[in-house]
Design an enzyme around this catalytic site. Structure first.
Site, PDB file in Angstrom:
ATOM      1  N   HIS A 481       0.834  -1.213   0.000  1.00 31.06           N
ATOM      2  CA  HIS A 481       0.000   0.000   0.000  1.00 31.06           C
ATOM      3  C   HIS A 481       0.868   1.262   0.000  1.00 31.06           C
ATOM      4  O   HIS A 481       0.705   2.135  -0.855  1.00 31.06           O
ATOM      5  CB  HIS A 481      -0.918  -0.003   1.225  1.00 31.06           C
ATOM      6  CG  HIS A 481      -1.718   1.258   1.369  1.00 31.06           C
ATOM      7  ND1 HIS A 481      -3.023   1.352   0.969  1.00 31.06           N
ATOM      8  CD2 HIS A 481      -1.390   2.478   1.853  1.00 31.06           C
ATOM      9  CE1 HIS A 481      -3.462   2.586   1.187  1.00 31.06           C
ATOM     10  NE2 HIS A 481      -2.491   3.288   1.736  1.00 31.06           N
ATOM     11  N   GLU A 482       1.760   1.342   0.954  1.00 31.53           N
ATOM     12  CA  GLU A 482       2.580   2.553   1.051  1.00 31.53           C
ATOM     13  C   GLU A 482       3.446   2.718  -0.188  1.00 31.53           C
ATOM     14  O   GLU A 482       3.724   3.837  -0.623  1.00 31.53           O
ATOM     15  CB  GLU A 482       3.436   2.532   2.319  1.00 31.53           C
ATOM     16  CG  GLU A 482       2.635   2.522   3.627  1.00 31.53           C
ATOM     17  CD  GLU A 482       1.612   3.649   3.734  1.00 31.53           C
ATOM     18  OE1 GLU A 482       1.821   4.718   3.127  1.00 31.53           O
ATOM     19  OE2 GLU A 482       0.588   3.448   4.408  1.00 31.53           O
ATOM     20  N   HIS A 485       1.727   4.660  -2.870  1.00 35.31           N
ATOM     21  CA  HIS A 485       1.927   6.109  -2.737  1.00 35.31           C
ATOM     22  C   HIS A 485       3.301   6.495  -3.301  1.00 35.31           C
ATOM     23  O   HIS A 485       3.455   7.507  -3.978  1.00 35.31           O
ATOM     24  CB  HIS A 485       1.890   6.532  -1.270  1.00 35.31           C
ATOM     25  CG  HIS A 485       0.528   6.461  -0.639  1.00 35.31           C
ATOM     26  ND1 HIS A 485      -0.561   7.118  -1.157  1.00 35.31           N
ATOM     27  CD2 HIS A 485       0.099   5.841   0.485  1.00 35.31           C
ATOM     28  CE1 HIS A 485      -1.613   6.891  -0.367  1.00 35.31           C
ATOM     29  NE2 HIS A 485      -1.239   6.119   0.629  1.00 35.31           N
ATOM     30  N   HIS A 488       3.297   6.788  -6.966  1.00 33.77           N
ATOM     31  CA  HIS A 488       2.611   8.002  -7.419  1.00 33.77           C
ATOM     32  C   HIS A 488       3.622   9.162  -7.500  1.00 33.77           C
ATOM     33  O   HIS A 488       3.533  10.014  -8.383  1.00 33.77           O
ATOM     34  CB  HIS A 488       1.495   8.335  -6.421  1.00 33.77           C
ATOM     35  CG  HIS A 488       0.346   9.101  -6.998  1.00 33.77           C
ATOM     36  ND1 HIS A 488      -0.764   9.410  -6.253  1.00 33.77           N
ATOM     37  CD2 HIS A 488       0.122   9.637  -8.222  1.00 33.77           C
ATOM     38  CE1 HIS A 488      -1.616  10.099  -7.011  1.00 33.77           C
ATOM     39  NE2 HIS A 488      -1.107  10.248  -8.203  1.00 33.77           N
TER      40      HIS A 488
HETATM   41 ZN   LIG Z   1      -2.427   5.353   2.200  1.00 34.07          ZN
END
Ligand SMILES: [Zn+2]
Length: 703
Positions: A481-482, A485, A488
């Site tokens: 998940h991290e 980011h 991105h």
């Molecule tokens: Zn998050």
């Protein structure tokens, strides 16, 4: 559901005199942390903000007519030094704080809010940007969008106010910022204060040996005997799921949900909650909105609180119905142990784990030897990024982090060019806040040529020296998940720094990271990283199947505890200023009433965060925005479906360069350089469909 931090879209920042204002940077823009002290960072932030203000003044008083180059480019280029200094300080304050760092952070937070105001309440700059916009013929789309963003941000920040109102607004912003910082610090102190001291050995029976030795070590670290259950998550504690002792579970649970309610006066947050609710409401009214939540929604992709409320309400009924069905099942399991017992919130995790293992034969402990941190990172997280986006990663042991256990990786793009740095900070340590998050140390852009430097933060318990770091499945998912980011930011390809990567609205920013979780499950990726840390053997198929099948279990609980927190956040922030309670004793009653009115009050399922330790809502960042996680999950679930169907080649589940490049080109690389929903439409060919989310969370039909 881990939180993350991003720069506020359009918040300005940095400079002309690099000597005074800049902090020392190592290769590719990593701050030279060993050379930084809290005092030095504080001085750098002060110097950099002063230098940035000088640039704003020069732009505002420039006698030449405004052009993109003499106005927009200068404002944007002047962000870097403040960003570098402030985010370096933020890194230390969040991940390795001592008292001096915390003091510097507390001192600077209101100053930074005032600094932002100095920009957004400057009518000269606003008028100059308006003149620029009105005079542009056939502008570059990113230029037009950035101007639109700036002007909207000026308006949202109160540029239309008269001088007296503007002065009051500045006071409000400073006061809100200071209260948020204090809330975050008290919430962190509340976690430390809630530690449960266990003297009665019998309460430790049935816990894994390594857990017990960890608890004893925690006690020893604090100079006490017996065992100490320290709080490692801002939500529920793992021990409540692990311990067969009902008494221990109850003590830990009660300590958890009492945080911030005044048991420990030093971490009582109730007065701050009321103050923040009132100040934010006053500010929203001043800016032309009925309440803070309306103001926040208008700045997101949701646009209105009606849209938010409508979506949460659509999910609440089916979620609570599912949670009640789960509660019935757990009550039966409890009754088998103790015929007279009634299910309590501290029984939920323990019996849910048992029912899940019995139903699906899933054994979390048996999984862990196959989930070794280095394998997960290098042969899982990184491998997925290589297969999809062609990125490769090489450790740079020559580049120091800011604490023991922090690792730095060089990122290389598919064409062989440098792609910035990835900083992996996965271990818990004293002075690090709980949970998981991503943050950045630079703002990549074509204008400045700056490369991305991205940090991922987890709170994995450090093993004893010489022992491997074995993760839980949850931690594996969080790492993916991290890293979503991180991607991105790493794949950002925009001209202007303030539009880069994760500078999208809050209710959009979780979407790419949620999508990236899907690769933790991908057969090829899993086969690569899920290997026994001693023998190298792949995870046995039966463990994997059980894990996969068991994932849908507990959606009623998860969705209900999430919605309860999201609705609580909305309830506090849909109050008009005079509707906010004034007595700290009313906080608890308000919370109970809000949950009941929203239809999510379940005694056995407390909100994921109660008001007094709801850092998302009161520590700043996700205030009136906690809904964002499920809002962006609509996009996530719809995109996962896209990878698995349209973008898949044969049975590769979408794990291919064409799919990755398309996701990157349409969406990840765009950051906030255009309307994020326009990026979504380019990817999907239509708006997002809620169907995949409802199916994923089992919220369709009769539950
Ligand atoms: Zn998050």
């Amino acid at each position: 559901m881990p939180g993350m931090e991003t720069s506020t879209a359009g918040s300005p920042t940095p400079t002309t005199d690099p000597g005074a204002a800049a902090i020392p940077l190592l290769d590719a823009g990593l701050p030279d942390f060993p050379a930084l002290t809290p005092e030095r960072l504080r001085d750098a932030v002060l110097a950099a903000t002063a230098a940035q203000r000088a640039v704003w003044d020069e732009v505002a008083t420039d006698p030449e007519p405004p052009t993109v180059a003499n106005t927009l480019d200068r404002i944007e280029a002047a962000r870097a030094d403040v960003r570098h200094a402030f985010w370096a300080l933020y890194t230390l304050a969040g991940s390795a704080a001592d008292d001096a760092t915390r003091a510097a952070e507390s001192e600077l937070a209101p100053m930074m809010a005032a600094h932002r105001d100095a920009f957004y309440l400057d009518k000269r700059l606003y008028e100059r940007l308006r003149t620029l916009r009105d005079g542009l013929v056939d502008p570059d789309p990113e230029v037009a969008w950035l101007l639109h963003r700036y002007l909207e941000d000026f308006e949202r920040a109160g540029i239309a106010l008269d001088d007296a109102e503007a002065a009051r607004l500045r006071e409000l912003n400073t006061a809100i910022s200071a209260a948020q910082t204090e809330f975050a610090q008290r919430a962190a102190a509340g976690m430390a204060a809630a530690a449960v001291h266990v003297e009665d050995e019998r309460l430790l029976a049935g816990l894994p040996a390594e857990t017990v030795s960890g608890l004893r070590r925690s006690a020893a670290d604090r100079g006490t005997d017996g065992a100490l259950v320290t709080f490692i998550l801002p939500t529920a504690q793992p021990i409540v799921t692990q311990s067969p002792s009902r008494e221990l579970r109850e003590r830990v649970h009660r300590a958890s949900v009492a945080r911030g309610f005044g048991v420990d006066p030093a971490s009582d947050t109730r007065e701050l909650v009321l103050r923040l609710a009132r100040l934010r409401a006053e500010r929203a009214v001043m800016l032309g909105h009925p309440h803070h939540a309306a103001y926040v929604a208008a700045g997101g992709t949701a646009r209105s609180t009606d849209a938010v409320a409508g979506m949460l309400a659509q999910l609440a009924g089916p979620a609570v119905r599912n949670a009640h069905a789960e509660a019935d099942e757990l009550q039966q399991a409890l009754t088998r142990d103790d015929p007279d017992a009634t299910l309590q919130p501290w029984d939920w995790g323990y019996y849910a784990d048992r029912v899940r293992s019995e139903t699906y034969q899933v054994d979390e402990a048996a999984l862990r030897p196959y989930l070794e941190l280095d394998n997960v990172l290098l042969r899982g997280v990184f491998l997925a990024a290589e297969r999809l986006y062609g990125l490769t990663f090489a450790e740079r042991p020559d580049l120091p982090g800011y604490a023991d256990g922090v690792r730095v990786f060089e990122v290389t793009r598919p064409d062989g060019s440098r792609g910035g740095l990835f900083v992996a900070d996965y271990y818990a340590r004293e002075g690090k806040r709980g949970g998981a998050w991503m943050h950045q140390l630079t703002e990549p852009s074509r204008l400045t040529g700056e490369l991305p430097v991205v940090v991922n933060n987890l709170n994995v318990t450090r093993p004893a020296p010489g022992e491997p770091t074995l993760l839980t499945w949850d931690e594996v998912t969080t790492a993916f998940h991290e890293f979503g980011h991180a991607l991105h930011a790493l794949l950002s390809d925009v001209h202007y720094p303030s539009l880069s990567g994760t500078a999208v609205p809050r209710d959009f920013v979780e979407y790419p990271s949620q999508v990236n979780e899907m690769w933790a499950w991908h057969p090829e990726i899993l086969a690569s990283y899920a290997r026994h840390h001693e023998t190298g053997e792949p995870m046995p198929a039966h463990l994997l199947d059980a894990l996969r099948e068991s994932q849908a279990y507990g959606e009623g609980f998860r969705t209900t505890e999430f919605l309860a927190a999201a609705l609580l956040d909305q309830a506090w922030h849909t109050l008009a200023p005079d509707e906010v309670p004034t007595d700290v004793a009313d906080v608890e009653a308000f919370e109970a009433r809000a949950l009941a009115e929203a239809g999510v009050a379940m005694e056995t399922v407390p909100p994921r965060y109660r008001t007094t330790y709801f850092n998302h809502a009161f520590g700043g960042g996700y205030d009136a925005g906690y809904y964002s996680y499920i809002w962006s999950e609509v996009l996530d679930a719809d995109t996962v479906e896209w990878f698995r169907t349209e973008a898949a080649q044969g049975d590769d589940g979408g794990l291919n360069r064409q799919a990755g490049d398309r996701f990157r080109d349409a969406l990840l690389s765009r950051g906030h350089s255009r309307d994020p929903l326009a990026s979504y439409r380019e990817l999907r060919g239509r708006d997002a469909d809620i169907g995949p989310l409802l199916r994923r969370r089992r919220l369709t039909g009769e539950g």
